[in-house]
Design a protein around this motif. Structure first.
Motif, PDB file in Angstrom:
ATOM      1  N   ALA A 237      13.616  76.789 111.625  1.00 40.69           N
ATOM      2  CA  ALA A 237      12.363  76.713 112.685  1.00 40.69           C
ATOM      3  C   ALA A 237      11.366  75.899 111.732  1.00 40.69           C
ATOM      4  CB  ALA A 237      12.124  77.854 113.157  1.00 40.69           C
ATOM      5  N   GLU A 238      10.570  75.139 112.503  1.00 39.94           N
ATOM      6  CA  GLU A 238       9.310  74.578 111.843  1.00 39.94           C
ATOM      7  C   GLU A 238       8.217  74.667 112.576  1.00 39.94           C
ATOM      8  OE1 GLU A 238      11.375  71.095 110.334  1.00 39.94           O
ATOM      9  OE2 GLU A 238      10.724  69.893 112.114  1.00 39.94           O
ATOM     10  N   SER A 239       7.140  74.530 112.013  1.00 45.64           N
ATOM     11  CA  SER A 239       5.757  74.751 112.750  1.00 45.64           C
ATOM     12  C   SER A 239       5.516  73.328 113.329  1.00 45.64           C
ATOM     13  CB  SER A 239       4.629  75.366 111.856  1.00 45.64           C
ATOM     14  OG  SER A 239       4.411  74.429 110.895  1.00 45.64           O
ATOM     15  N   GLU A 240       4.857  73.389 114.616  1.00 50.01           N
ATOM     16  CA  GLU A 240       4.402  72.094 115.188  1.00 50.01           C
ATOM     17  C   GLU A 240       3.115  71.763 114.104  1.00 50.01           C
ATOM     18  OE1 GLU A 240       3.678  71.900 119.148  1.00 50.01           O
ATOM     19  OE2 GLU A 240       5.498  72.825 119.392  1.00 50.01           O
TER      20      GLU A 240
ATOM     21  N   THR B 265       3.408  63.994 104.923  1.00 48.81           N
ATOM     22  CA  THR B 265       2.997  64.808 106.003  1.00 48.81           C
ATOM     23  C   THR B 265       4.365  65.794 106.359  1.00 48.81           C
ATOM     24  OG1 THR B 265       1.526  63.276 107.056  1.00 48.81           O
ATOM     25  CG2 THR B 265       2.436  64.983 108.631  1.00 48.81           C
ATOM     26  N   ARG B 266       4.128  66.975 106.475  1.00 48.03           N
ATOM     27  CA  ARG B 266       5.312  67.533 106.703  1.00 48.03           C
ATOM     28  C   ARG B 266       4.914  69.205 107.504  1.00 48.03           C
ATOM     29  NH1 ARG B 266       9.711  66.858 103.402  1.00 48.03           N
ATOM     30  NH2 ARG B 266       9.312  65.870 101.259  1.00 48.03           N
ATOM     31  N   PRO B 267       5.832  69.739 108.380  1.00 49.71           N
ATOM     32  CA  PRO B 267       5.325  70.931 108.878  1.00 49.71           C
ATOM     33  C   PRO B 267       4.806  71.838 107.997  1.00 49.71           C
ATOM     34  CG  PRO B 267       7.665  70.277 109.724  1.00 49.71           C
ATOM     35  CD  PRO B 267       6.996  69.516 108.472  1.00 49.71           C
ATOM     36  N   GLU B 268       3.649  72.690 108.483  1.00 53.50           N
ATOM     37  CA  GLU B 268       2.885  73.478 107.360  1.00 53.50           C
ATOM     38  C   GLU B 268       3.835  74.893 107.265  1.00 53.50           C
ATOM     39  OE1 GLU B 268       0.078  76.314 105.709  1.00 53.50           O
ATOM     40  OE2 GLU B 268       1.140  76.960 107.691  1.00 53.50           O
ATOM     41  N   ALA B 269       4.548  75.292 108.129  1.00 55.81           N
ATOM     42  CA  ALA B 269       5.388  76.491 107.695  1.00 55.81           C
ATOM     43  C   ALA B 269       7.044  76.204 108.298  1.00 55.81           C
ATOM     44  CB  ALA B 269       4.760  77.550 108.629  1.00 55.81           C
ATOM     45  N   ILE B 270       7.952  76.894 107.936  1.00 52.32           N
ATOM     46  CA  ILE B 270       9.141  76.652 108.135  1.00 52.32           C
ATOM     47  C   ILE B 270       9.852  78.292 107.891  1.00 52.32           C
ATOM     48  CG2 ILE B 270       9.691  74.425 107.480  1.00 52.32           C
ATOM     49  CD1 ILE B 270      11.177  75.748 104.985  1.00 52.32           C
ATOM     50  N   ARG B 271      11.100  78.278 108.949  1.00 56.86           N
ATOM     51  CA  ARG B 271      11.890  79.507 108.689  1.00 56.86           C
ATOM     52  C   ARG B 271      13.136  78.953 107.907  1.00 56.86           C
ATOM     53  NH1 ARG B 271      12.932  84.515 110.389  1.00 56.86           N
ATOM     54  NH2 ARG B 271      10.662  84.655 111.407  1.00 56.86           N
TER      55      ARG B 271
ATOM     56  N   ARG C  39      13.662  83.715 105.421  1.00 57.45           N
ATOM     57  CA  ARG C  39      12.273  83.801 105.252  1.00 57.45           C
ATOM     58  C   ARG C  39      11.594  82.719 105.937  1.00 57.45           C
ATOM     59  NH1 ARG C  39      10.693  85.820 100.232  1.00 57.45           N
ATOM     60  NH2 ARG C  39      12.511  86.168  98.749  1.00 57.45           N
ATOM     61  N   GLU C  40      10.259  83.451 106.293  1.00 55.28           N
ATOM     62  CA  GLU C  40       9.319  82.346 106.847  1.00 55.28           C
ATOM     63  C   GLU C  40       8.444  81.954 105.674  1.00 55.28           C
ATOM     64  OE1 GLU C  40       8.385  83.295 111.040  1.00 55.28           O
ATOM     65  OE2 GLU C  40       6.351  82.608 110.450  1.00 55.28           O
ATOM     66  N   VAL C  41       8.152  80.831 105.439  1.00 54.41           N
ATOM     67  CA  VAL C  41       7.318  80.343 104.414  1.00 54.41           C
ATOM     68  C   VAL C  41       6.331  79.412 105.035  1.00 54.41           C
ATOM     69  CG1 VAL C  41       8.819  80.905 102.459  1.00 54.41           C
ATOM     70  CG2 VAL C  41       8.966  78.902 103.619  1.00 54.41           C
ATOM     71  N   GLY C  42       5.127  79.320 104.422  1.00 52.98           N
ATOM     72  CA  GLY C  42       4.164  78.464 104.456  1.00 52.98           C
ATOM     73  C   GLY C  42       3.531  77.687 103.281  1.00 52.98           C
ATOM     74  N   SER C  43       2.492  76.948 103.277  1.00 53.73           N
ATOM     75  CA  SER C  43       1.702  76.606 102.385  1.00 53.73           C
ATOM     76  C   SER C  43       2.689  75.719 101.289  1.00 53.73           C
ATOM     77  CB  SER C  43       1.015  77.729 101.507  1.00 53.73           C
ATOM     78  OG  SER C  43       0.388  77.632 100.427  1.00 53.73           O
ATOM     79  N   MET C  44       2.293  75.719 100.340  1.00 57.56           N
ATOM     80  CA  MET C  44       2.982  75.058  99.090  1.00 57.56           C
ATOM     81  C   MET C  44       4.609  75.473  98.944  1.00 57.56           C
ATOM     82  SD  MET C  44       1.224  72.746  98.062  1.00 57.56           S
ATOM     83  CE  MET C  44       2.380  72.267  96.753  1.00 57.56           C
ATOM     84  N   LEU C  45       4.787  76.618  99.270  1.00 57.14           N
ATOM     85  CA  LEU C  45       6.125  77.201  99.210  1.00 57.14           C
ATOM     86  C   LEU C  45       7.108  76.225 100.317  1.00 57.14           C
ATOM     87  CD1 LEU C  45       8.018  78.969  97.569  1.00 57.14           C
ATOM     88  CD2 LEU C  45       7.089  80.751  99.314  1.00 57.14           C
ATOM     89  N   ALA C  46       6.556  76.262 101.507  1.00 55.42           N
ATOM     90  CA  ALA C  46       7.145  75.576 102.474  1.00 55.42           C
ATOM     91  C   ALA C  46       7.292  73.914 102.255  1.00 55.42           C
ATOM     92  CB  ALA C  46       6.418  75.715 103.984  1.00 55.42           C
ATOM     93  N   ARG C  47       6.237  73.594 101.499  1.00 55.06           N
ATOM     94  CA  ARG C  47       6.158  72.195 101.043  1.00 55.06           C
ATOM     95  C   ARG C  47       7.579  71.808 100.064  1.00 55.06           C
ATOM     96  NH1 ARG C  47       3.760  67.506 102.184  1.00 55.06           N
ATOM     97  NH2 ARG C  47       2.471  68.532 103.336  1.00 55.06           N
ATOM     98  N   VAL C  48       7.407  72.614  99.004  1.00 54.09           N
ATOM     99  CA  VAL C  48       8.467  72.411  97.946  1.00 54.09           C
ATOM    100  C   VAL C  48       9.707  72.424  98.416  1.00 54.09           C
ATOM    101  CG1 VAL C  48       9.217  73.042  95.705  1.00 54.09           C
ATOM    102  CG2 VAL C  48       6.766  73.170  96.066  1.00 54.09           C
TER     103      VAL C  48
ATOM    104  N   PHE D 265      14.893  70.522 100.211  1.00 51.46           N
ATOM    105  CA  PHE D 265      15.968  70.744 101.201  1.00 51.46           C
ATOM    106  C   PHE D 265      16.468  69.020 101.569  1.00 51.46           C
ATOM    107  CE2 PHE D 265      17.295  70.422 105.572  1.00 51.46           C
ATOM    108  CZ  PHE D 265      18.046  71.596 105.755  1.00 51.46           C
ATOM    109  N   ASP D 266      15.270  68.390 101.664  1.00 54.17           N
ATOM    110  CA  ASP D 266      15.675  66.635 101.904  1.00 54.17           C
ATOM    111  C   ASP D 266      16.814  66.198 100.792  1.00 54.17           C
ATOM    112  OD1 ASP D 266      14.078  66.482 104.240  1.00 54.17           O
ATOM    113  OD2 ASP D 266      12.469  65.447 103.015  1.00 54.17           O
ATOM    114  N   HIS D 267      16.485  66.525  99.629  1.00 57.21           N
ATOM    115  CA  HIS D 267      17.540  65.932  98.641  1.00 57.21           C
ATOM    116  C   HIS D 267      18.792  66.315  99.012  1.00 57.21           C
ATOM    117  CE1 HIS D 267      15.034  64.272  95.641  1.00 57.21           C
ATOM    118  NE2 HIS D 267      14.191  65.369  95.197  1.00 57.21           N
TER     119      HIS D 267
END
Ligand code: NI
Length: 192
Positions: free
Chosen positions: A90-93, A113-119, A132-141, A146-148
């Protein structure tokens, strides 16, 4: 053991990884090497393809951003973290902008630009299922790494104008004109 990092233009970075089937001594060794490599390059994340591997896994250590993450009201789990066969479920809008870089693309930094939070669901290095549900820099990193695993680089997310702005730098790296204070593999497979 510190492994050389594959740079932009190498086909390995564009390949989709294969799910890890089972735990093994070799896999645990690869994880240790990837963590060593990430630290040696002063990075906060490293994915399999960046060291020329096809295993679907990445490692992160967001300790340098702990304060930022805590200020955003998020918990910082014990670091480093290992993500095997991750799936973003899941990812935040809501999205955020942040300047990113990549050990495979030295000296290029651009706002993504990326979703702020993801599961995210994944196996940790003990092969325990985690969610885990993560947000902020953790979600970004996590999203960057993940993209890689699917051959996607942060520069792919740029708009056409910014893409044009970095084209020259990317072409240089792809031509082997690349330098960093950690060992690299050029697009042609040469170690520098
Ligand atoms: Ni990267």
């Amino acid at each position: 053991m510190v492994l050389p990092i594959y740079t932009f233009g190498h086909e390995k970075l564009r390949e989709e990884t294969e799910p890890v089937e089972s735990d093994s001594e070799e896999l645990q060794e690869l994880i240790d090497d990837m963590i060593d490599t990430m630290y040696a390059a002063a990075g906060i994340g490293l994915a399999g393809p960046q060291v020329g591997r096809s295993e679907r896994l990445f490692v992160i250590d967001v300790s340098p951003m702990a304060e930022e993450i805590e200020d955003a009201g998020q918990e910082v789990p014990p670091q480093p973290m290992v993500f095997i066969n991750p799936e973003i479920v899941a990812e935040s809008e809501v999205t955020t902008d942040y300047e990113e870089g990549c050990l495979s693309i030295p000296d290029v930094r651009e706002t993504v630009t990326r979703p702020e939070a993801i599961r995210i669901q994944y196996l940790d290095r003990d092969f325990e299922k985690q969610e885990r549900e993560v947000g902020s820099m953790l979600a970004r990193v996590i999203q960057h790494e993940f993209d890689h695993l699917f051959g996607v680089l942060f520069t792919d997310h740029l708009g056409s104008f910014r893409k044009r702005m970095v084209r020259r730098s990317l072409r240089k790296i792809a031509n082997g004109e690349v330098d960093a204070d950690y060992p690299l593999v050029t697009a042609e497979g040469e170690r520098v």
